[in-house]
Design an enzyme around this catalytic site. Sequence first.
Site, short mmCIF file in Angstrom:
data_model
loop_
_atom_site.label_atom_id
_atom_site.label_comp_id
_atom_site.label_asym_id
_atom_site.label_seq_id
_atom_site.Cartn_x
_atom_site.Cartn_y
_atom_site.Cartn_z
N TYR A 1 0.81 -1.23 0.00
CA TYR A 1 0.00 0.00 0.00
C TYR A 1 0.84 1.28 0.00
CZ TYR A 1 -3.66 -3.35 1.11
OH TYR A 1 -4.53 -4.41 1.07
N HIS B 1 -15.36 -6.59 -1.82
CA HIS B 1 -15.44 -7.98 -2.27
C HIS B 1 -16.56 -8.77 -1.60
CE1 HIS B 1 -11.55 -6.72 -3.66
NE2 HIS B 1 -11.06 -6.65 -2.43
N HIS C 1 -8.81 1.27 -5.97
CA HIS C 1 -8.02 0.39 -5.10
C HIS C 1 -6.57 0.79 -5.24
CE1 HIS C 1 -11.36 -2.17 -4.11
NE2 HIS C 1 -11.70 -2.14 -5.39
N ARG D 1 -9.92 -11.31 -4.15
CA ARG D 1 -9.98 -9.85 -4.39
C ARG D 1 -10.35 -9.52 -5.83
NH1 ARG D 1 -7.47 -7.86 0.32
NH2 ARG D 1 -5.93 -9.32 1.11
#
Length: 155
Positions: free
Chosen positions: A28, A86, A106, A117
């Site tokens: 991330y 999801h 995302h 995912r």
Amino acid sequence: MAKSAAETIFVLNGPNLNLLGSREPETYGHATLADVERLCAETSAKFGLRADCRQSNREGELIDFIHEAHAKKAAGIVINAGGYSHTSIALHDALMAVTIPTVEVHISNIYARESFRHHSFTARAAFATLCGFGIDGYRLAINGLAARIGVKAKA
Ligand code: CA2
């Protein structure tokens, strides 16, 4: 002059995104949620829009934010529903019900990750999805949203 609600974009972040910058930087990145919200505010301002940024770890609260966006006649929604993307038919239903132009974001490339995912319920209610651009996806989403709603960058 204060911006009217019609010039507001709701930026909604779901569960665990408050942890951005503190863990899993390989997935991330290092930016925090505050960085994301600053980026959204700056990008929106280029179009004369205001970003109303919210984060919640609770599905029902995210649904309330979507209803609030509708009540306040928001011009658009940028949503990263995190893991709820999801799993949540309820979030899908809320987005479908309000018919506000929506972009799903995302941070990671969900298609290069675990198969659970690869499907997003909320993406079905969005006119576009961006994934894998890191937090720059939020900037790209606001640019795309502005184009979709016919708002040009201010000189
Ligand atoms: O890539 C994304 O933006 C995701 O929406 C992030 C969700 C994940 O469940 C989705 O499949 C893809 C998870 C958010 C968790 O965020 C964290 C950030 C830092 C450290 C730990 C979790």
